[in-house]
Write a protein that holds these residues in place. Sequence first.
Motif, PDB file in Angstrom:
ATOM      1  N   GLN A  89      -9.658   5.337 -35.006  1.00  0.00           N
ATOM      2  CA  GLN A  89     -10.009   4.723 -33.755  1.00  0.00           C
ATOM      3  C   GLN A  89      -9.842   5.722 -32.551  1.00  0.00           C
ATOM      4  N   SER A  90     -10.876   5.683 -31.595  1.00  0.00           N
ATOM      5  CA  SER A  90     -10.952   6.656 -30.441  1.00  0.00           C
ATOM      6  C   SER A  90     -11.648   5.846 -29.192  1.00  0.00           C
ATOM      7  N   ASN A  91     -10.848   6.262 -28.308  1.00  0.00           N
ATOM      8  CA  ASN A  91     -11.568   5.788 -27.006  1.00  0.00           C
ATOM      9  C   ASN A  91     -11.872   7.084 -26.277  1.00  0.00           C
ATOM     10  N   GLN A  92     -13.118   7.149 -25.601  1.00  0.00           N
ATOM     11  CA  GLN A  92     -13.658   8.491 -24.897  1.00  0.00           C
ATOM     12  C   GLN A  92     -14.270   7.797 -23.529  1.00  0.00           C
ATOM     13  N   GLN A  93     -13.894   8.592 -22.770  1.00  0.00           N
ATOM     14  CA  GLN A  93     -14.204   8.183 -21.249  1.00  0.00           C
ATOM     15  C   GLN A  93     -14.994   9.528 -20.662  1.00  0.00           C
TER      16      GLN A  93
ATOM     17  N   TRP B 274     -17.825   4.895 -20.524  1.00  0.00           N
ATOM     18  CA  TRP B 274     -16.736   4.926 -21.814  1.00  0.00           C
ATOM     19  C   TRP B 274     -17.169   4.281 -23.107  1.00  0.00           C
ATOM     20  N   PHE B 275     -16.658   4.635 -24.145  1.00  0.00           N
ATOM     21  CA  PHE B 275     -16.954   3.875 -25.600  1.00  0.00           C
ATOM     22  C   PHE B 275     -15.792   3.860 -26.360  1.00  0.00           C
ATOM     23  N   ASP B 276     -15.989   3.041 -27.350  1.00  0.00           N
ATOM     24  CA  ASP B 276     -14.586   2.726 -28.302  1.00  0.00           C
ATOM     25  C   ASP B 276     -15.493   3.059 -29.548  1.00  0.00           C
TER      26      ASP B 276
ATOM     27  N   PHE C 169     -14.473   2.762 -33.893  1.00  0.00           N
ATOM     28  CA  PHE C 169     -13.700   2.355 -34.864  1.00  0.00           C
ATOM     29  C   PHE C 169     -14.646   3.052 -36.169  1.00  0.00           C
TER      30      PHE C 169
ATOM     31  N   TYR D 261     -18.651  12.449 -31.615  1.00  0.00           N
ATOM     32  CA  TYR D 261     -18.113  12.227 -30.097  1.00  0.00           C
ATOM     33  C   TYR D 261     -19.264  12.700 -29.075  1.00  0.00           C
TER      34      TYR D 261
END
Length: 53
Positions: free
Chosen positions: A42-46, A29-31, A33, A10
Amino acid sequence: MMFKTLDEIYSHIGQAMFNALPERWGTAWFDIFLIHPDGVTQSNQQYSLNDDI
């Protein structure tokens, strides 16, 4: 490049995004998998400038 933890991945992606984006931006942001032998992560970062989320 090999990473030992998800946090390293990340951080690398976040820094690459910061380096690639134009000077003026407010939020990025990005997703992710990540498919691995034990399953899927799975992760979502902003990221926001000036902590404006």
